[in-house]
Design a protein around this motif. Structure first.
Motif, mmCIF file in Angstrom:
data_model
loop_
_atom_site.group_PDB
_atom_site.id
_atom_site.type_symbol
_atom_site.label_atom_id
_atom_site.label_comp_id
_atom_site.label_asym_id
_atom_site.label_seq_id
_atom_site.Cartn_x
_atom_site.Cartn_y
_atom_site.Cartn_z
ATOM 1 N N ALA A 28 0.820 -1.219 0.000
ATOM 2 C CA ALA A 28 0.000 0.000 0.000
ATOM 3 C C ALA A 28 0.846 1.257 0.000
ATOM 4 C CB ALA A 28 -0.932 -0.003 1.207
ATOM 5 N N GLU A 29 2.187 1.098 -0.142
ATOM 6 C CA GLU A 29 3.137 2.214 -0.201
ATOM 7 C C GLU A 29 3.137 3.028 1.080
ATOM 8 O OE1 GLU A 29 2.524 4.427 -3.771
ATOM 9 O OE2 GLU A 29 3.355 2.839 -5.035
ATOM 10 N N TYR A 30 3.200 2.296 2.181
ATOM 11 C CA TYR A 30 3.300 2.936 3.496
ATOM 12 C C TYR A 30 4.618 3.683 3.597
ATOM 13 C CZ TYR A 30 4.040 3.190 8.573
ATOM 14 O OH TYR A 30 4.306 3.613 9.857
ATOM 15 N N GLY A 31 4.553 4.912 4.069
ATOM 16 C CA GLY A 31 5.727 5.751 4.204
ATOM 17 C C GLY A 31 6.084 6.513 2.950
ATOM 18 N N LEU A 32 5.442 6.171 1.817
ATOM 19 C CA LEU A 32 5.752 6.822 0.543
ATOM 20 C C LEU A 32 4.717 7.865 0.146
ATOM 21 C CD1 LEU A 32 6.781 3.629 -1.478
ATOM 22 C CD2 LEU A 32 8.253 5.119 -0.109
ATOM 23 N N LYS A 33 3.639 7.962 0.919
ATOM 24 C CA LYS A 33 2.590 8.922 0.584
ATOM 25 C C LYS A 33 3.130 10.343 0.707
ATOM 26 C CE LYS A 33 -0.540 5.773 -0.050
ATOM 27 N NZ LYS A 33 -1.065 5.479 -1.409
ATOM 28 N N VAL A 57 10.796 -2.677 11.647
ATOM 29 C CA VAL A 57 11.879 -1.966 10.983
ATOM 30 C C VAL A 57 11.352 -1.054 9.888
ATOM 31 C CG1 VAL A 57 12.269 -3.765 9.238
ATOM 32 C CG2 VAL A 57 14.178 -2.326 9.986
ATOM 33 N N GLN A 58 10.169 -1.345 9.394
ATOM 34 C CA GLN A 58 9.586 -0.526 8.337
ATOM 35 C C GLN A 58 9.299 0.888 8.823
ATOM 36 O OE1 GLN A 58 5.507 -1.496 7.267
ATOM 37 N NE2 GLN A 58 6.031 -1.352 5.100
ATOM 38 N N THR A 59 8.638 1.015 9.976
ATOM 39 C CA THR A 59 8.257 2.337 10.472
ATOM 40 C C THR A 59 9.474 3.186 10.787
ATOM 41 O OG1 THR A 59 6.126 1.583 11.331
ATOM 42 C CG2 THR A 59 7.068 3.538 12.340
ATOM 43 N N VAL A 60 10.461 2.618 11.491
ATOM 44 C CA VAL A 60 11.628 3.423 11.839
ATOM 45 C C VAL A 60 12.404 3.828 10.593
ATOM 46 C CG1 VAL A 60 11.791 2.404 14.126
ATOM 47 C CG2 VAL A 60 13.054 1.357 12.255
ATOM 48 N N SER A 61 12.412 2.985 9.567
ATOM 49 C CA SER A 61 13.144 3.302 8.337
ATOM 50 C C SER A 61 12.480 4.438 7.575
ATOM 51 C CB SER A 61 13.248 2.063 7.446
ATOM 52 O OG SER A 61 13.955 1.031 8.083
ATOM 53 N N VAL A 62 11.158 4.342 7.398
ATOM 54 C CA VAL A 62 10.488 5.379 6.609
ATOM 55 C C VAL A 62 10.425 6.696 7.373
ATOM 56 C CG1 VAL A 62 9.178 3.751 5.204
ATOM 57 C CG2 VAL A 62 8.210 4.542 7.368
ATOM 58 N N ILE A 63 10.307 6.649 8.694
ATOM 59 C CA ILE A 63 10.344 7.896 9.469
ATOM 60 C C ILE A 63 11.712 8.546 9.327
ATOM 61 C CG2 ILE A 63 10.422 8.802 11.822
ATOM 62 C CD1 ILE A 63 8.103 7.045 12.544
ATOM 63 N N VAL A 76 25.286 5.204 11.653
ATOM 64 C CA VAL A 76 25.388 3.756 11.427
ATOM 65 C C VAL A 76 24.074 3.057 11.767
ATOM 66 C CG1 VAL A 76 26.593 1.657 12.114
ATOM 67 C CG2 VAL A 76 27.857 3.802 11.886
ATOM 68 N N VAL A 77 23.411 3.498 12.835
ATOM 69 C CA VAL A 77 22.161 2.858 13.251
ATOM 70 C C VAL A 77 21.091 3.056 12.186
ATOM 71 C CG1 VAL A 77 20.349 2.814 15.000
ATOM 72 C CG2 VAL A 77 22.733 3.134 15.677
ATOM 73 N N CYS A 78 20.973 4.285 11.690
ATOM 74 C CA CYS A 78 19.978 4.560 10.635
ATOM 75 C C CYS A 78 20.257 3.728 9.391
ATOM 76 C CB CYS A 78 19.982 6.047 10.285
ATOM 77 S SG CYS A 78 19.184 7.097 11.501
ATOM 78 N N GLN A 79 21.520 3.626 9.029
ATOM 79 C CA GLN A 79 21.880 2.851 7.848
ATOM 80 C C GLN A 79 21.509 1.374 8.018
ATOM 81 O OE1 GLN A 79 23.434 3.520 4.632
ATOM 82 N NE2 GLN A 79 22.402 5.417 5.250
ATOM 83 N N SER A 80 21.658 0.838 9.237
ATOM 84 C CA SER A 80 21.288 -0.567 9.465
ATOM 85 C C SER A 80 19.780 -0.751 9.324
ATOM 86 C CB SER A 80 21.754 -1.011 10.844
ATOM 87 O OG SER A 80 21.064 -0.324 11.871
ATOM 88 N N TRP A 81 18.973 0.215 9.822
ATOM 89 C CA TRP A 81 17.520 0.124 9.629
ATOM 90 C C TRP A 81 17.182 0.093 8.149
ATOM 91 C CZ3 TRP A 81 16.196 5.006 13.024
ATOM 92 C CH2 TRP A 81 16.519 4.731 14.349
ATOM 93 N N ILE A 82 17.747 1.049 7.443
ATOM 94 C CA ILE A 82 17.374 1.242 6.033
ATOM 95 C C ILE A 82 17.783 0.042 5.197
ATOM 96 C CG2 ILE A 82 17.876 2.648 3.999
ATOM 97 C CD1 ILE A 82 18.091 5.054 5.980
#
Length: 847
Positions: free
Chosen positions: A394-399, A651-657, A671-677
């Motif tokens: 549903a393209e969550y985080g991409l709206k 991991v989806q929510t923290v990555s798109v936020i 480094v932490v953000c990169q691991s989420w993404i």
């Protein structure tokens, strides 16, 4: 049942029958417990019971038994006894009576104990037997049960003999091992003329009955008991001696390939007929059966063993067990007390969880079981991965609008976070909150001036007001707007809360803003759908400022019986006399923005800072993602999001936020953000959600120019032959005196044309298009003199060519041209357009 039943064996060809023996021989039939059960039936498992069919009490000194290995409706047993006789017996009249086998007795020349009997599974007329030692007789006798005294014929070099008093007996066709002791023996399955025998407590011998004099191989060992050939592979033999189990490879009998030392003396070993390389063993006075699973080792040629034990039935010592010949991993065991247990060994499961959230595991040797994400079990497990996949589709985080992502997430708390992010962004864009360019989503700590980047700038004055509008400082006002508390500027904001039927929340917020009449009106409207609210409205209508009133006393004592956190907080506020408002601020079931809004309204600067700091520590500890309202979307929120990820796996929510709200330096540098993404990108790849992955990457790199990945080099000088370099072209045009709207300088345009179609370093011409024969590096047609007269912008015509003029070539023959020309060519041809080249360029795309 008695204590005499010490051995048990499944019938080889009767899948629901087994027999036990000690002093007597008993035949049982296994039935389902759901069928009619007689009082005499024995419960042997949760689902089965055993019914006694027949008893044979003719043999009092039974030492060994083997069942006739031919599929018949009746059962024929070879019973070896202590006096050396082998009796062929049945349980009553049978088909074996007509062929003369029932009641036949086979006797050695000299009486002594029979230790083993074994039918040949291929040549079912042959029966091997092993005996105790006698100095004048052989220990291994091979019988042909179809040869009686009258039609006996000579086998090999062995002659007939006449028994006592000239009475003729059935004689063995082969005799081996003079003055030896045969402890155990077994026929090979694929080589039915070969058998293996444990003799003299010191040797394991392989015998070929076709060439007895020369076909003997002997290996010294004390593991001479319970010899058994693997059902699926004649290369492997198992035997035991004392507390040692030995597994042999017949291709090399110099030493066992496995030696398994046990804690007690071994009483039985047996290969599982339905599972390769699985051996069951039983120790004396043990209630457990040990399972030895041979695994081929990768590092060396010797196998390794996975060991475990099972305990059929109660904690009573077992005397024997037997594998079922067909049913996978099923066995039957018997104890000293005669208790029989039907038991199925559950395999070690090989569990796999596919990226598509399917759980697959092995169920036995032939079956796999599957649970898909549509199964009801996923509702009970509350696995997040199917939700993440549905969100991603549903393209969550991409709206485009942040609040739209909250409508997809199916989580009320996360939805509120997206709504708050949208609110924070709008406040910054509208100039209500001013902050540096790298901070686009400030939080409460930044607005109040107590985050790590600022010193404390919060300055407020204490005000005591009656029940009317509250006036507060600018910093607190901004904080209230971040919390969504805009009631003094937007009277309709409470109505939007009422739309969600959160009447108690709307009423409490109205009370916190000193609008008691409005709160009573809200509760009265809510009472239409929630009748108990009418009583609450009646209770509020009796509010009085008298601190010693009966109303205050009654509310203070009964407030704890309320279940709604907002109503509890509202009455706590109304009856509070200390002005610390702990009962309101500690009501953790209230939304965090409402608690902060209340604190910003009523607490002093010192208390407010202390409360926000305490709240910050709390959200870091609990991982409450709604606490991003406090920290803002910056590096201070990374520990909060990591804790939320640890708690939920989302991991989806923290990555798109992170991608949507963090600055580029944090997203690409932390480094932490990169691991989420990277984890989320890998997850999308595993689900083959290529479109969603591409859109996510676009968001990730929207401010980052991707590096050049393809280079075209000149055939002559080897340097980059990039014909279009924007700055160089413009500089060249200025040198030639060509202005943007100058179409008259045709000579200058031709020079630029040459610049495009030649190497910018050595000026050698670039290859030609195989179709139009025009040099690559420019469009296939250029403005001529007439065209330039009609052109309003000559330089624009020389800008970067469109896809139709891109360099395109075959990776095999290296011939190519303009993309649109080659597409047109291969619509009607398969071979390369270059004369003499036979490369089928088009068909190579399918490889």
């Amino acid at each position: 049942m008695g204590s005499s039943r010490l051995e048990v064996t499944w019938s080889s060809y009767h899948m629901n029958k087994f027999f036990t023996w000690g002093n007597d021989i008993y035949l049982y039939e296994v039935r389902s417990s759901k069928e009619h059960v007689k009082q005499s039936d024995i419960i042997i498992s949760e689902n089965t019971c055993a019914r006694l069919l027949a008893t044979n009490s003719n043999y009092r000194y039974v030492k060994c038994i083997d069942i006739y290995p031919k599929s018949e409706s009746d059962i024929l047993l070879a019973v070896g006894q202590a006096n050396g006789k082998i009796s062929l017996t049945t349980f009553g009249p049978s088909v074996f009576d007509s062929v003369g086998l029932a009641g036949v007795e086979l006797s050695p020349r000299y009486a002594r104990q029979c230790n083993a009997v074994k039918w040949n599974s291929s040549e079912t007329n042959l029966l091997a037997s092993g005996y105790e030692k006698h100095r004048s007789d052989h220990s291994i006798l091979i019988w042909d049960v179809t040869k009686g005294p009258s039609d006996y014929r000579l086998y090999g070099n062995y002659s007939t003999f006449v028994g006592v008093q000239n009475t003729e007996y059935i004689k063995p066709i082969i005799e081996i091992g003079l003055s030896d002791i045969a402890h155990s023996l077994a026929w090979f399955n694929q080589s039915p003329q070969v058998l293996v025998v444990g003799v003299n407590n010191k040797n394991l011998k392989m015998l070929d009955i076709r060439e007895v004099s020369s076909g003997v191989y002997s290996q010294a060992t004390k593991a001479v008991y319970g010899v058994e050939v693997a059902p699926y592979d004649d290369n492997y033999i198992v035997s035991f001696g004392d507390n040692q189990i030995a597994v042999w490879d017949t291709r090399n009998l110099d030493r066992p390939i496995l030696s398994l030392t046990q804690s007690k003396i071994v009483s039985k070993v047996s290969w599982c007929p339905t599972r390769r390389n699985l051996i069951g063993s039983l120790q004396k006075e043990s209630s457990a059966i040990h399972l030895h699973d041979m695994q081929q080792s990768v590092e060396n040629n010797e196998p390794s063993v996975l060991w475990r034990s099972i305990q059929p039935g109660q904690n009573i010592p077992l005397t024997s067990f037997s594998w079922h010949p067909k049913h996978e991993n099923r066995l039957i065991a018997v104890s000293y007390l005669g208790a029989i247990t039907d038991y199925t060994v559950f395999e070690r499961m090989t569990l796999n969880w596919s990226p598509s959230t399917h759980i697959v595991w092995t169920y036995g040797r032939r079956h796999l079981k599957l649970i898909s994400d549509h199964d009801k079990i996923y509702i009970n497990v509350q696995d997040l991965s199917p939700k993440i996949k549905r969100r991603a589709i549903a393209e969550y985080g991409l709206k485009e609008q942040l609040w739209q992502n909250g409508e997809i997430c199916e989580n009320a708390t996360v939805a509120l976070v997206w709504q708050w992010l949208h609110l924070s962004k709008s406040l910054v864009e509208n100039g209500i909150i001013t902050c540096p360019p790298h901070i686009k989503y400030p939080g409460i700590r930044y607005v109040l001036g107590i985050d790590s980047s600022q010193s404390n700038t919060l300055k407020s004055e204490a005000m005591y007001v009656q029940w009317h509008d509250i006036t507060i400082s600018p910093a607190r006002d901004k904080a209230l707007q971040l919390c969504g508390w805009k009631f003094h500027m937007d009277p309709n904001s409470l109505e939007r809360i009422e739309i969600d039927e959160a009447y108690s929340r709307a009423a409490a917020i109205a009370i916190f803003n000193l609008k008691l009449r409005l709160a009573i009106d809200i509760l009265k409207k809510g009472a239409v759908r929630q009748p108990p609210l009418a009583i609450i409205a009646m209770a509020l209508s009796g509010y009085t400022t008298d601190k010693k009133s009966l109303w205050r006393e009654l509310c203070a004592t009964t407030r704890g019986r309320l279940t709604d956190p907002y109503l509890k907080a509202a009455f706590a506020f109304l009856v509070d006399q200390s002005e610390t408002y702990k009962n309101v601020l500690n009501e953790t079931e209230m939304l965090i923005d409402d608690r902060i809004g209340f604190a910003c309204t009523f607490l002093s600067d010192v208390d407010l800072i202390e409360y926000i700091c305490h709240l910050t520590d709390s959200i870091y500890e609990t991982g409450d993602i709604s606490g991003i309202l406090v920290t803002g979307a910056n590096d201070e929120s990374i520990p909060l999001l990591q804790k939320y990820l640890d708690n939920t796996g989302d991991v989806q929510t923290v990555s798109v936020i992170a991608v949507r709200t963090f600055s580029s330096n944090i997203v690409h540098g932390d480094v932490v953000c990169q691991s989420w993404i990277e984890s989320y990108r890998s997850l999308l790849d595993s689900w083959r959600l290529w479109v969603q992955r591409a859109k996510f990457d676009i968001l990730l790199n929207h401010n980052k120019i991707p590096p050049q990945q393809v280079y075209i080099s000149c055939n002559f000088c080897g340097k980059s032959a990039s014909a279009f370099m924007q700055e160089k072209i413009r500089n060249k045009a200025k040198m030639l005196g060509i202005q943007n709207n100058d179409a008259s300088n045709y000579q200058g345009l031709r020079i630029l044309h040459d610049e495009f179609t030649s190497c910018p370093h050595c000026h050698k011409p670039l290859p030609r298009c195989a179709i139009c024969l025009t040099n690559l590096g420019t469009q296939s047609t250029y403005f001529g003199p007439e065209d330039h007269k009609n052109s309003n912008n000559s330089i624009q015509a020389l800008k970067s060519a469109e896809y139709s003029s891109w360099f395109t070539w075959c990776q095999t023959c290296r011939h190519g041209g303009h993309a649109d020309h080659l597409l047109d060519w291969f619509k009607e041809h398969l071979e390369c357009p270059v004369t003499g080249c036979v490369c089928h360029c088009l068909s190579l795309d399918d490889l």
